[in-house]
Design a protein around this motif. Structure first.
Motif, PDB file in Angstrom:
ATOM      1  N   GLU A  54      38.377 -10.114 -24.583  1.00  0.00           N
ATOM      2  CA  GLU A  54      38.348 -11.177 -23.582  1.00  0.00           C
ATOM      3  C   GLU A  54      36.944 -11.761 -23.469  1.00  0.00           C
ATOM      4  OE1 GLU A  54      40.903 -12.523 -22.064  1.00  0.00           O
ATOM      5  OE2 GLU A  54      42.219 -11.088 -23.051  1.00  0.00           O
ATOM      6  N   HIS A  55      36.875 -13.058 -23.222  1.00  0.00           N
ATOM      7  CA  HIS A  55      35.594 -13.727 -22.984  1.00  0.00           C
ATOM      8  C   HIS A  55      35.479 -14.023 -21.496  1.00  0.00           C
ATOM      9  CE1 HIS A  55      32.224 -16.418 -23.193  1.00  0.00           C
ATOM     10  NE2 HIS A  55      32.945 -17.315 -22.538  1.00  0.00           N
ATOM     11  N   PHE A  56      34.355 -13.640 -20.919  1.00  0.00           N
ATOM     12  CA  PHE A  56      34.094 -13.900 -19.508  1.00  0.00           C
ATOM     13  C   PHE A  56      32.878 -14.814 -19.402  1.00  0.00           C
ATOM     14  CE2 PHE A  56      36.016  -9.682 -19.838  1.00  0.00           C
ATOM     15  CZ  PHE A  56      37.168  -9.906 -19.112  1.00  0.00           C
ATOM     16  N   PRO A  57      33.035 -15.966 -18.737  1.00  0.00           N
ATOM     17  CA  PRO A  57      31.898 -16.881 -18.610  1.00  0.00           C
ATOM     18  C   PRO A  57      30.681 -16.171 -18.007  1.00  0.00           C
ATOM     19  CG  PRO A  57      33.915 -17.901 -17.804  1.00  0.00           C
ATOM     20  CD  PRO A  57      34.225 -16.460 -18.064  1.00  0.00           C
ATOM     21  N   GLU A  58      29.519 -16.476 -18.548  1.00  0.00           N
ATOM     22  CA  GLU A  58      28.281 -15.818 -18.116  1.00  0.00           C
ATOM     23  C   GLU A  58      28.041 -15.972 -16.613  1.00  0.00           C
ATOM     24  OE1 GLU A  58      25.193 -13.321 -18.496  1.00  0.00           O
ATOM     25  OE2 GLU A  58      26.570 -13.849 -20.112  1.00  0.00           O
ATOM     26  N   ARG A  59      28.343 -17.151 -16.057  1.00  0.00           N
ATOM     27  CA  ARG A  59      28.114 -17.358 -14.615  1.00  0.00           C
ATOM     28  C   ARG A  59      29.016 -16.452 -13.775  1.00  0.00           C
ATOM     29  NH1 ARG A  59      31.431 -21.246 -16.256  1.00  0.00           N
ATOM     30  NH2 ARG A  59      33.039 -22.086 -14.895  1.00  0.00           N
ATOM     31  N   ILE A  60      30.223 -16.166 -14.279  1.00  0.00           N
ATOM     32  CA  ILE A  60      31.135 -15.260 -13.580  1.00  0.00           C
ATOM     33  C   ILE A  60      30.587 -13.839 -13.646  1.00  0.00           C
ATOM     34  CG2 ILE A  60      33.467 -14.271 -13.570  1.00  0.00           C
ATOM     35  CD1 ILE A  60      33.436 -17.174 -12.674  1.00  0.00           C
ATOM     36  N   VAL A  61      30.118 -13.426 -14.801  1.00  0.00           N
ATOM     37  CA  VAL A  61      29.562 -12.079 -14.961  1.00  0.00           C
ATOM     38  C   VAL A  61      28.332 -11.908 -14.075  1.00  0.00           C
ATOM     39  CG1 VAL A  61      28.494 -10.474 -16.593  1.00  0.00           C
ATOM     40  CG2 VAL A  61      30.502 -11.807 -17.289  1.00  0.00           C
ATOM     41  N   GLU A  62      27.456 -12.904 -14.048  1.00  0.00           N
ATOM     42  CA  GLU A  62      26.247 -12.822 -13.202  1.00  0.00           C
ATOM     43  C   GLU A  62      26.623 -12.739 -11.730  1.00  0.00           C
ATOM     44  OE1 GLU A  62      23.056 -12.329 -13.964  1.00  0.00           O
ATOM     45  OE2 GLU A  62      23.756 -12.096 -16.019  1.00  0.00           O
ATOM     46  N   HIS A  63      27.582 -13.550 -11.312  1.00  0.00           N
ATOM     47  CA  HIS A  63      28.018 -13.503  -9.915  1.00  0.00           C
ATOM     48  C   HIS A  63      28.647 -12.144  -9.602  1.00  0.00           C
ATOM     49  CE1 HIS A  63      30.546 -14.175  -6.367  1.00  0.00           C
ATOM     50  NE2 HIS A  63      29.560 -14.977  -6.007  1.00  0.00           N
ATOM     51  N   ALA A  64      29.421 -11.613 -10.532  1.00  0.00           N
ATOM     52  CA  ALA A  64      30.049 -10.298 -10.332  1.00  0.00           C
ATOM     53  C   ALA A  64      28.986  -9.223 -10.154  1.00  0.00           C
ATOM     54  CB  ALA A  64      30.962  -9.961 -11.504  1.00  0.00           C
ATOM     55  N   ILE A  65      27.925  -9.270 -10.945  1.00  0.00           N
ATOM     56  CA  ILE A  65      26.839  -8.293 -10.816  1.00  0.00           C
ATOM     57  C   ILE A  65      26.174  -8.408  -9.450  1.00  0.00           C
ATOM     58  CG2 ILE A  65      24.544  -7.672 -11.690  1.00  0.00           C
ATOM     59  CD1 ILE A  65      25.665  -8.400 -14.527  1.00  0.00           C
ATOM     60  N   GLN A  66      25.947  -9.634  -8.991  1.00  0.00           N
ATOM     61  CA  GLN A  66      25.365  -9.838  -7.657  1.00  0.00           C
ATOM     62  C   GLN A  66      26.298  -9.308  -6.567  1.00  0.00           C
ATOM     63  OE1 GLN A  66      24.437 -14.003  -7.321  1.00  0.00           O
ATOM     64  NE2 GLN A  66      22.929 -13.922  -8.972  1.00  0.00           N
ATOM     65  N   LYS A  67      27.592  -9.564  -6.713  1.00  0.00           N
ATOM     66  CA  LYS A  67      28.590  -9.088  -5.736  1.00  0.00           C
ATOM     67  C   LYS A  67      28.609  -7.559  -5.704  1.00  0.00           C
ATOM     68  CE  LYS A  67      31.470 -11.274  -3.994  1.00  0.00           C
ATOM     69  NZ  LYS A  67      31.398 -11.822  -2.612  1.00  0.00           N
ATOM     70  N   ILE A  68      28.557  -6.929  -6.867  1.00  0.00           N
ATOM     71  CA  ILE A  68      28.551  -5.463  -6.949  1.00  0.00           C
ATOM     72  C   ILE A  68      27.311  -4.900  -6.267  1.00  0.00           C
ATOM     73  CG2 ILE A  68      28.354  -3.521  -8.555  1.00  0.00           C
ATOM     74  CD1 ILE A  68      30.134  -5.266 -10.490  1.00  0.00           C
ATOM     75  N   ARG A  69      26.159  -5.496  -6.518  1.00  0.00           N
ATOM     76  CA  ARG A  69      24.910  -5.032  -5.894  1.00  0.00           C
ATOM     77  C   ARG A  69      24.952  -5.177  -4.377  1.00  0.00           C
ATOM     78  NH1 ARG A  69      20.922  -7.721 -10.351  1.00  0.00           N
ATOM     79  NH2 ARG A  69      21.099  -6.044 -11.890  1.00  0.00           N
ATOM     80  N   ALA A  70      25.463  -6.315  -3.903  1.00  0.00           N
ATOM     81  CA  ALA A  70      25.557  -6.541  -2.459  1.00  0.00           C
ATOM     82  C   ALA A  70      26.515  -5.540  -1.814  1.00  0.00           C
ATOM     83  CB  ALA A  70      26.005  -7.976  -2.183  1.00  0.00           C
ATOM     84  N   LEU A  71      27.643  -5.296  -2.463  1.00  0.00           N
ATOM     85  CA  LEU A  71      28.603  -4.325  -1.938  1.00  0.00           C
ATOM     86  C   LEU A  71      28.003  -2.922  -1.923  1.00  0.00           C
ATOM     87  CD1 LEU A  71      31.928  -5.597  -3.420  1.00  0.00           C
ATOM     88  CD2 LEU A  71      31.523  -5.064  -1.019  1.00  0.00           C
ATOM     89  N   HIS A  72      27.322  -2.560  -2.997  1.00  0.00           N
ATOM     90  CA  HIS A  72      26.692  -1.236  -3.045  1.00  0.00           C
ATOM     91  C   HIS A  72      25.717  -1.085  -1.896  1.00  0.00           C
ATOM     92  CE1 HIS A  72      23.762   1.819  -4.245  1.00  0.00           C
ATOM     93  NE2 HIS A  72      24.844   2.450  -4.706  1.00  0.00           N
ATOM     94  N   SER A  73      24.910  -2.088  -1.668  1.00  0.00           N
ATOM     95  CA  SER A  73      23.926  -2.037  -0.593  1.00  0.00           C
ATOM     96  C   SER A  73      24.597  -1.836   0.769  1.00  0.00           C
ATOM     97  CB  SER A  73      23.108  -3.333  -0.598  1.00  0.00           C
ATOM     98  OG  SER A  73      22.200  -3.363   0.454  1.00  0.00           O
ATOM     99  N   ASP A  74      25.649  -2.594   1.038  1.00  0.00           N
ATOM    100  CA  ASP A  74      26.328  -2.497   2.329  1.00  0.00           C
ATOM    101  C   ASP A  74      27.162  -1.225   2.469  1.00  0.00           C
ATOM    102  OD1 ASP A  74      25.163  -4.867   2.985  1.00  0.00           O
ATOM    103  OD2 ASP A  74      27.016  -6.057   2.954  1.00  0.00           O
TER     104      ASP A  74
END
Length: 118
Positions: free
Chosen positions: A93-113
């Motif tokens: 599967e191909h995942f657009p880079e902007r989606i992957v970057e946003h997903a990483i940011q979302k994961i980091r924010a969730l981990h923090s909270d």
């Protein structure tokens, strides 16, 4: 695509707190839950298609159906939705880079909270 070593896989949290934090971050409880497992989804609708960032968890004690579980989070992953077969997670599967970057940011924010409550 699996996001390994995000830190989420080390967190154990009460069901009500997990649901509250996930909802605050726009993640909804997917239809794929049972008395031992649950998955929260964040949906991306973009020109390239529909993608789901998924956050799975399983009960280490209690009962999800009774809303009294303590959950162990697992590695988040992303997949692309296809009609009529559903979501595909394969390595091809191909995942657009902007989606992957946003997903990483979302994961980091969730981990923090979530780490505050774990």
């Amino acid at each position: 695509m699996v996001f390994e070593n995000s830190g989420l896989e080390k967190l154990v949290i009460e069901q009500n707190l997990l649901q509250e934090v996930m909802n605050e971050h726009g993640c909804v409880l997917g239809g794929s839950w049972d008395y031992e497992r649950m998955t929260f989804d964040f949906q991306y609708k973009v020109p390239e298609g529909v993608f789901y960032l998924r956050f799975p968890a399983y009960a280490v004690s209690g009962d999800i159906g009774a809303n009294d579980a303590v959950l162990q989070l697992m590695d988040p992953y992303i997949g692309k939705w296809y009609f009529p077969t559903g979501i595909e997670y394969g390595k091809d599967e191909h995942f657009p880079e902007r989606i992957v970057e946003h997903a990483i940011q979302k994961i980091r924010a969730l981990h923090s909270d979530l780490a505050v409550h774990a």
